[in-house]
Design an enzyme around this catalytic site. Structure first.
Site, PDB file in Angstrom:
ATOM      1  N   SER A 130      -1.408 132.075 109.776  1.00  0.00           N
ATOM      2  CA  SER A 130      -1.630 132.212 111.219  1.00  0.00           C
ATOM      3  C   SER A 130      -0.332 132.445 111.984  1.00  0.00           C
ATOM      4  O   SER A 130       0.759 132.101 111.516  1.00  0.00           O
ATOM      5  CB  SER A 130      -2.304 130.947 111.760  1.00  0.00           C
ATOM      6  OG  SER A 130      -3.487 130.677 111.035  1.00  0.00           O
TER       7      SER A 130
HETATM    8  N1  SAM Z   1      -3.539 127.224 107.376  1.00  0.00           N
HETATM    9  C1  SAM Z   1      -3.217 128.455 106.711  1.00  0.00           C
HETATM   10  C2  SAM Z   1      -1.733 128.721 106.667  1.00  0.00           C
HETATM   11  O1  SAM Z   1      -0.985 127.971 107.289  1.00  0.00           O
HETATM   12  O2  SAM Z   1      -1.352 129.673 105.976  1.00  0.00           O
HETATM   13  C3  SAM Z   1      -3.942 129.652 107.294  1.00  0.00           C
HETATM   14  C4  SAM Z   1      -5.286 129.698 106.766  1.00  0.00           C
HETATM   15  S1  SAM Z   1      -6.228 131.165 106.884  1.00  0.00           S
HETATM   16  C5  SAM Z   1      -6.186 131.588 108.582  1.00  0.00           C
HETATM   17  C6  SAM Z   1      -7.828 130.401 106.648  1.00  0.00           C
HETATM   18  C7  SAM Z   1      -8.049 129.891 105.246  1.00  0.00           C
HETATM   19  O3  SAM Z   1      -9.296 129.186 105.225  1.00  0.00           O
HETATM   20  C8  SAM Z   1      -8.174 130.990 104.186  1.00  0.00           C
HETATM   21  O4  SAM Z   1      -7.231 130.792 103.186  1.00  0.00           O
HETATM   22  C9  SAM Z   1      -9.604 130.818 103.662  1.00  0.00           C
HETATM   23  O5  SAM Z   1      -9.736 131.128 102.275  1.00  0.00           O
HETATM   24  C10 SAM Z   1      -9.866 129.352 103.941  1.00  0.00           C
HETATM   25  N2  SAM Z   1     -11.264 128.945 104.008  1.00  0.00           N
HETATM   26  C11 SAM Z   1     -12.320 129.567 104.577  1.00  0.00           C
HETATM   27  N3  SAM Z   1     -13.433 128.832 104.436  1.00  0.00           N
HETATM   28  C12 SAM Z   1     -13.069 127.699 103.772  1.00  0.00           C
HETATM   29  C13 SAM Z   1     -13.771 126.527 103.335  1.00  0.00           C
HETATM   30  N4  SAM Z   1     -15.086 126.342 103.556  1.00  0.00           N
HETATM   31  N5  SAM Z   1     -13.078 125.582 102.688  1.00  0.00           N
HETATM   32  C14 SAM Z   1     -11.742 125.723 102.438  1.00  0.00           C
HETATM   33  N6  SAM Z   1     -11.034 126.804 102.814  1.00  0.00           N
HETATM   34  C15 SAM Z   1     -11.684 127.773 103.491  1.00  0.00           C
END
Ligand code: SAM
Length: 221
Positions: free
Chosen positions: A62
């Site tokens: 992000s």
């Molecule tokens: N916090 C992260 C960083 O600092 O890099 C950014 C995360 S990215 C915007 C959102 C993440 O949520 C993705 O890696 C995606 O695979 C994960 N995601 C989506 N649905 C999810 C779920 N139900 N459980 C765990 N992870 C999930």
């Protein structure tokens, strides 16, 4: 040439403080964690740009301002236990680990979880636990949490996450359609009572899981 450490200080001043991020524990943590370690190899020079960046598995790290905003609004204290849903690169978990006592983080893509673990080890960040799975159901065995930060957008606030908040606990989550969401802060005020604040419009990749979107519903997998 601007060094990465100078670029990090500039990011904190121009992208965060000048846009209203005033919590010193958050700005200090973001001055400490090297974002260049969390971007894909070859993208280090873009680590302090004012933008999200692509990581593996079609996901994103992000924008720094959004990371700071979510963490500031979660009001994390030094003794807090924090749950993050959506480890991604591990950057937000790393920042929160510099403020909180312990960070639990869940990622649905095993490859991303593994890369994040290796980054935490390399940096010597030992108060972070990573798990592969569906974070929309939370981490019941480690609950209750003082703060829960969801870094993917769901259609509604998962009941499991509300249930796993401690009294006074804060849940930060993007909720809405797949292309645009509202960033909500849900605060537990009693056994069955919650306050809700709307923190503004955001755009996140979808939260895919039992209490999020179905994988078929999404362009992302
Ligand atoms: N916090 C992260 C960083 O600092 O890099 C950014 C995360 S990215 C915007 C959102 C993440 O949520 C993705 O890696 C995606 O695979 C994960 N995601 C989506 N649905 C999810 C779920 N139900 N459980 C765990 N992870 C999930």
């Amino acid at each position: 040439m601007v060094t990465l450490s100078r670029a990090r200080d500039n990011m904190v001043e121009y992208q965060l403080q000048r846009r209203g991020i005033s919590d010193r524990t958050v700005t200090k943590a973001m001055r400490t964690v090297p974002r260049e370690v969390f971007v894909n190899p070859g993208f280090e020079e873009f680590a302090y740009e004012d933008t999200p960046l692509a990581i593996n598995e079609g996901q994103t790290i992000s924008q720094p301002f959004i990371v700071a905003l979510m963490i500031e609004k979660a009001d994390i204290e030094p003794n807090d236990r924090v749950l993050e849903i959506g480890t991604g690169s591990g950057y937000a978990a790393a920042v929160m680990s510099r403020i909180a006592r312990h960070v639990y983080t869940i990622e649905r893509h095993a490859a991303l979880a593994e890369e994040a673990k290796q980054r935490f080890q390399r940096l010597g960040y030992r108060n972070i636990e990573v798990r592969v799975g569906d974070g929309s159901k939370g981490w019941p065995k480690a609950a209750p949490f003082d703060a829960i930060v969801v870094t993917a957008g769901g259609p509604s606030v998962p009941q499991s996450l509300k249930d796993q908040l401690d009294l006074g606990g804060r849940l930060i989550i993007p909720v809405g359609g797949e292309s645009e969401q509202r960033l909500l802060r849900v605060t537990r005020t009693g056994a069955d009572t919650f306050d809700e604040d709307d923190l503004g419009g955001v755009r996140f990749v979808p939260l895919i899981g039992a209490e999020g979107w179905t994988a078929e519903h999404s362009l992302y997998t």
